[in-house]
Design a protein around this motif. Structure first.
Motif, PDB file in Angstrom:
ATOM      1  N   LEU A 124       1.869   4.196 -10.170  1.00  0.00           N
ATOM      2  CA  LEU A 124       1.100   3.844  -8.976  1.00  0.00           C
ATOM      3  C   LEU A 124       1.830   4.279  -7.710  1.00  0.00           C
ATOM      4  O   LEU A 124       1.201   4.727  -6.739  1.00  0.00           O
ATOM      5  CB  LEU A 124       0.825   2.338  -8.950  1.00  0.00           C
ATOM      6  CG  LEU A 124      -0.055   1.799 -10.093  1.00  0.00           C
ATOM      7  CD1 LEU A 124      -0.185   0.288  -9.990  1.00  0.00           C
ATOM      8  CD2 LEU A 124      -1.428   2.458 -10.075  1.00  0.00           C
ATOM      9  N   ARG A 125       3.154   4.174  -7.715  1.00  0.00           N
ATOM     10  CA  ARG A 125       3.921   4.650  -6.546  1.00  0.00           C
ATOM     11  C   ARG A 125       3.779   6.156  -6.362  1.00  0.00           C
ATOM     12  O   ARG A 125       3.908   6.667  -5.248  1.00  0.00           O
ATOM     13  CB  ARG A 125       5.397   4.271  -6.707  1.00  0.00           C
ATOM     14  CG  ARG A 125       5.686   2.784  -6.507  1.00  0.00           C
ATOM     15  CD  ARG A 125       7.169   2.541  -6.321  1.00  0.00           C
ATOM     16  NE  ARG A 125       7.945   2.886  -7.496  1.00  0.00           N
ATOM     17  CZ  ARG A 125       8.248   2.039  -8.484  1.00  0.00           C
ATOM     18  NH1 ARG A 125       7.828   0.775  -8.430  1.00  0.00           N
ATOM     19  NH2 ARG A 125       8.972   2.435  -9.518  1.00  0.00           N
ATOM     20  N   GLN A 126       3.507   6.865  -7.462  1.00  0.00           N
ATOM     21  CA  GLN A 126       3.332   8.316  -7.392  1.00  0.00           C
ATOM     22  C   GLN A 126       1.919   8.714  -6.980  1.00  0.00           C
ATOM     23  O   GLN A 126       1.618   9.905  -6.869  1.00  0.00           O
ATOM     24  CB  GLN A 126       3.647   8.936  -8.756  1.00  0.00           C
ATOM     25  CG  GLN A 126       5.086   8.751  -9.194  1.00  0.00           C
ATOM     26  CD  GLN A 126       5.284   9.091 -10.672  1.00  0.00           C
ATOM     27  OE1 GLN A 126       4.464   9.763 -11.292  1.00  0.00           O
ATOM     28  NE2 GLN A 126       6.374   8.611 -11.256  1.00  0.00           N
ATOM     29  N   GLY A 127       1.053   7.731  -6.765  1.00  0.00           N
ATOM     30  CA  GLY A 127      -0.299   8.038  -6.316  1.00  0.00           C
ATOM     31  C   GLY A 127      -1.342   8.085  -7.408  1.00  0.00           C
ATOM     32  O   GLY A 127      -2.484   8.503  -7.155  1.00  0.00           O
ATOM     33  N   VAL A 128      -1.011   7.658  -8.627  1.00  0.00           N
ATOM     34  CA  VAL A 128      -1.984   7.651  -9.720  1.00  0.00           C
ATOM     35  C   VAL A 128      -3.084   6.640  -9.416  1.00  0.00           C
ATOM     36  O   VAL A 128      -2.820   5.516  -8.988  1.00  0.00           O
ATOM     37  CB  VAL A 128      -1.287   7.328 -11.059  1.00  0.00           C
ATOM     38  CG1 VAL A 128      -2.305   7.071 -12.156  1.00  0.00           C
ATOM     39  CG2 VAL A 128      -0.356   8.471 -11.453  1.00  0.00           C
ATOM     40  N   ARG A 129      -4.331   7.038  -9.656  1.00  0.00           N
ATOM     41  CA  ARG A 129      -5.481   6.184  -9.378  1.00  0.00           C
ATOM     42  C   ARG A 129      -6.181   5.701 -10.648  1.00  0.00           C
ATOM     43  O   ARG A 129      -7.092   4.885 -10.574  1.00  0.00           O
ATOM     44  CB  ARG A 129      -6.492   6.943  -8.511  1.00  0.00           C
ATOM     45  CG  ARG A 129      -5.994   7.228  -7.102  1.00  0.00           C
ATOM     46  CD  ARG A 129      -5.919   5.947  -6.277  1.00  0.00           C
ATOM     47  NE  ARG A 129      -5.436   6.196  -4.926  1.00  0.00           N
ATOM     48  CZ  ARG A 129      -4.178   6.011  -4.560  1.00  0.00           C
ATOM     49  NH1 ARG A 129      -3.283   5.569  -5.445  1.00  0.00           N
ATOM     50  NH2 ARG A 129      -3.797   6.253  -3.324  1.00  0.00           N
ATOM     51  N   GLU A 130      -5.786   6.214 -11.785  1.00  0.00           N
ATOM     52  CA  GLU A 130      -6.408   5.776 -13.034  1.00  0.00           C
ATOM     53  C   GLU A 130      -5.359   5.716 -14.136  1.00  0.00           C
ATOM     54  O   GLU A 130      -4.690   6.719 -14.425  1.00  0.00           O
ATOM     55  CB  GLU A 130      -7.538   6.725 -13.445  1.00  0.00           C
ATOM     56  CG  GLU A 130      -8.234   6.311 -14.723  1.00  0.00           C
ATOM     57  CD  GLU A 130      -9.375   7.245 -15.084  1.00  0.00           C
ATOM     58  OE1 GLU A 130     -10.415   6.761 -15.538  1.00  0.00           O
ATOM     59  OE2 GLU A 130      -9.222   8.475 -14.895  1.00  0.00           O
ATOM     60  N   ASP A 145      -3.175  -7.508 -11.784  1.00  0.00           N
ATOM     61  CA  ASP A 145      -2.502  -8.201 -10.684  1.00  0.00           C
ATOM     62  C   ASP A 145      -1.582  -7.297  -9.883  1.00  0.00           C
ATOM     63  O   ASP A 145      -1.082  -7.701  -8.823  1.00  0.00           O
ATOM     64  CB  ASP A 145      -1.695  -9.389 -11.232  1.00  0.00           C
ATOM     65  CG  ASP A 145      -2.587 -10.534 -11.700  1.00  0.00           C
ATOM     66  OD1 ASP A 145      -3.769 -10.568 -11.283  1.00  0.00           O
ATOM     67  OD2 ASP A 145      -2.116 -11.378 -12.493  1.00  0.00           O
ATOM     68  N   LEU A 146      -1.328  -6.073 -10.378  1.00  0.00           N
ATOM     69  CA  LEU A 146      -0.461  -5.167  -9.628  1.00  0.00           C
ATOM     70  C   LEU A 146      -1.161  -4.725  -8.345  1.00  0.00           C
ATOM     71  O   LEU A 146      -2.373  -4.517  -8.325  1.00  0.00           O
ATOM     72  CB  LEU A 146      -0.105  -3.937 -10.472  1.00  0.00           C
ATOM     73  CG  LEU A 146       0.734  -4.191 -11.729  1.00  0.00           C
ATOM     74  CD1 LEU A 146       0.953  -2.890 -12.485  1.00  0.00           C
ATOM     75  CD2 LEU A 146       2.057  -4.845 -11.389  1.00  0.00           C
ATOM     76  N   PRO A 147      -0.414  -4.575  -7.251  1.00  0.00           N
ATOM     77  CA  PRO A 147      -1.042  -4.148  -5.993  1.00  0.00           C
ATOM     78  C   PRO A 147      -1.492  -2.699  -6.064  1.00  0.00           C
ATOM     79  O   PRO A 147      -0.916  -1.876  -6.788  1.00  0.00           O
ATOM     80  CB  PRO A 147       0.076  -4.345  -4.966  1.00  0.00           C
ATOM     81  CG  PRO A 147       1.345  -4.256  -5.755  1.00  0.00           C
ATOM     82  CD  PRO A 147       1.042  -4.822  -7.104  1.00  0.00           C
ATOM     83  N   GLY A 148      -2.538  -2.387  -5.285  1.00  0.00           N
ATOM     84  CA  GLY A 148      -3.014  -1.015  -5.218  1.00  0.00           C
ATOM     85  C   GLY A 148      -4.475  -0.903  -5.602  1.00  0.00           C
ATOM     86  O   GLY A 148      -5.077  -1.827  -6.153  1.00  0.00           O
TER      87      GLY A 148
END
Length: 548
Positions: free
Chosen positions: A247-253, A305-308
């Motif tokens: 997610l920090r790398q910008g993954v959306r799925e 529950d992870l942000p993003g």
């Protein structure tokens, strides 16, 4: 390597065949090689070593693997004699004792457990190739694919401990090179963790996360447990650690994968005495789990529950291992895609029993009703096998009637593949090939009509989509898609014809990467980001939209 090349890093190329689970193994191999200072290269003509990560799921996948190996060997003979050829993955795992003789062109074989040792095996393969060039053997690669396939089939049928001598003789003439190293454990135990180096091969906006490896199911048509070992889950904290980094790398799925995702965590329960297959036993075991033991439902809630802003998609769920808690979890977690991948394989009770699917028609129909009622807006994807031994016209008509009634949003059809070494391969009442193909075409014609009606109902609605990229191809976009893990998923020669202009391609919540429908959007949208679009048209399998 030539003397002038000695100062540069080794260059390794990789061809990955088969499923998304195999793709993750390929990503781990590339990550390990990069960490060890080896350069990854896309041009086989410039690679010092070439790895082919093979699939052996069904006959057609195995044929593709053998063809790719022999074509790569022929290419090497024509363009780069010193290149080492390495065969990894399921073909090596399944035929670990036969391939050395059947494919003497190969310089090393590696199995599932050897993925972390890929750098060491590359060096072994290069040494073997150098020794082979000194021996100057004759090893024609062309025209042997059929002979190798037939030898592999005979080897499995007879459980032969060594390769087919006649097949090997065709590939070896005068000098005999040293035998290629074989690094394949008979019963795989490996599974990657967060600390494993990895170089992703997917686009930057989506990723596959392997939550478990192996399978405990006794399906009579399948060899996956023989190749991949028994089910083994990753710790939940380890998965969460990996997803946070993605997610920090910008993954959306985030696409969760394994051979049986619904069994996730059950092998980590205390005092376990073996695998659980039947639905009633599985539900009882889940009820007795202490809170610290992960399940798929608990994992999904933790990921949610992870942000993003991202989607979580669950692939490869087994119908025998669904629970009411899992249904509630998907319904209550907004980041979990309203999408269920649940391979059923058939619906006729006789077929389900012969397939050893551990479920009945009544159970499946009740489960699907509970999923539809419990998760509003859910898209159901399944696969069916046609032409399984003993499938009569009446059994097939039952399957068609079930498809008409349930109206799956996404569906693929397999022709039954008679895999030597499986229980089904020895069954009587094998169905002729022409009957299997006719049934597949009938089933896909029905599904094409169902998909068209589903798509027509979406015209005028707004959808949230994940933008994949710009459509660069001119003319119709091909409609027929085949997958070793999802069968034939799009039937028909007519593609999606787009009028001139700039178009983007995207996926909705109901579309998994590379196997399901597409949303074509006229205009420009940011790639790798979510967007809201309005559906203005459709084809058999795809939607036409404009930015909303």
């Amino acid at each position: 390597m030539k003397p002038k090349d000695r100062q540069r890093p080794l260059r390794v190329g990789l061809i990955s065949l088969g499923c998304a689970k195999n793709l993750v193994d390929a990503e781990v191999m590339l990550g390990t090689l990069l960490q060890d200072g080896i350069e990854i290269i896309n041009d086989p003509a410039r690679a010092d070593a070439l790895i082919i990560n093979t699939c052996s799921f069904i006959d057609a996948a195995q044929e593709e693997s053998v063809d790719t190996i022999l074509e790569s060997a022929a290419f090497r003979e024509a363009h780069r004699h010193g290149q080492a050829l390495i065969v990894a993955g399921c073909l090596s795992q399944r035929f670990r004792t036969q391939l050395r003789e059947l494919l003497p062109e190969v310089d090393a074989f590696m199995g599932v457990d050897e993925v972390p040792r890929v750098t060491e095996i590359v060096h072994q393969a290069l040494a073997h190739r150098a020794a082979r060039l000194d021996a100057r053997p004759t090893a024609p690669a062309r025209g042997r694919a059929r002979a190798v396939q037939e030898a592999l089939a005979r080897a499995v049928a007879s459980q032969a401990p060594a390769g087919d001598r006649a097949g090997a003789a065709n590939a070896s003439a005068s000098s005999v090179p040293p035998p290629a190293p074989v690094a394949v454990q008979p019963r795989p135990q490996y599974i990657p963790d967060y600390a494993t180096p990895r170089f992703r091969l997917t686009p930057s906006h989506y990723a596959y996360v392997k939550i478990a490896e192996g399978c405990n199911h006794p399906c009579s048509f399948c060899i996956i447990p023989q190749m991949r070992g028994s089910h083994r889950s990753r710790p939940m904290d380890d998965i969460l650690h990996e997803v946070r980094a993605l997610l920090r790398q910008g993954v959306r799925e985030i696409n969760l994968i394994s051979q049986d995702s619904t069994y996730y965590g059950l092998d980590l329960r205390p005092r376990r005495t073996g695998a659980i297959a039947a639905p009633d036993r599985f539900r009882a075991a889940v009820r007795e789990l202490p809170p610290e033991v992960p399940t798929l439902a608990r994992l999904l809630r933790a990921l949610n529950d992870l942000p993003g802003d991202f989607w979580i998609r669950v692939l490869y769920t087994h119908p025998a291992h669904w629970t009411d808690e899992l249904i509630r979890t998907i319904a209550e977690c907004p980041k979990v895609a309203r999408y269920v991948d649940i391979p059923l394989q058939h619906i006729h009770d006789n077929m389900l029993e012969r397939m050893r699917r551990e479920t009945s028609r009544a159970y499946i129909e009740d489960l699907l009703n509970r999923i539809r009622a419990g998760i509003p807006g859910i898209a159901l994807r399944t696969t069916f096998i046609v032409g399984f031994p003993g499938e009569t016209d009446a059994c097939f008509e039952t399957l068609l009637e079930f498809m008409r009634r349930v109206r799956f949003e996404r569906l693929g059809v397999f022709l039954y593949s008679q895999e030597e070494g499986t229980r089904a391969a020895r069954m009587s009442q094998q169905v002729p090939a022409e009957v299997k193909e006719r049934r597949r075409q009938q089933a896909m014609a029905l599904q094409r009509q169902i998909c068209r009606e589903h798509n027509a109902a979406l015209v005028g609605r707004t959808l949230r989509v994940l933008v994949e990229g710009e459509v660069r191809a001119r003319g119709p976009v091909p409609a027929e898609v085949r997958s070793w893990e999802h069968g034939l998923v799009r039937a028909g020669a007519n593609g999606t014809s787009l009028v001139p202009g700039r178009w983007m391609v995207a996926r909705s919540e109901a579309d998994a990467p590379e196997i399901d429908g597409r949303v074509y959007i006229r205009g420009t949208l940011p790639v790798g980001e979510f967007a809201t679009v309005k559906v203005v048209g459709h084809t058999d399998y795809d939607l036409i939209a404009q930015p909303a």
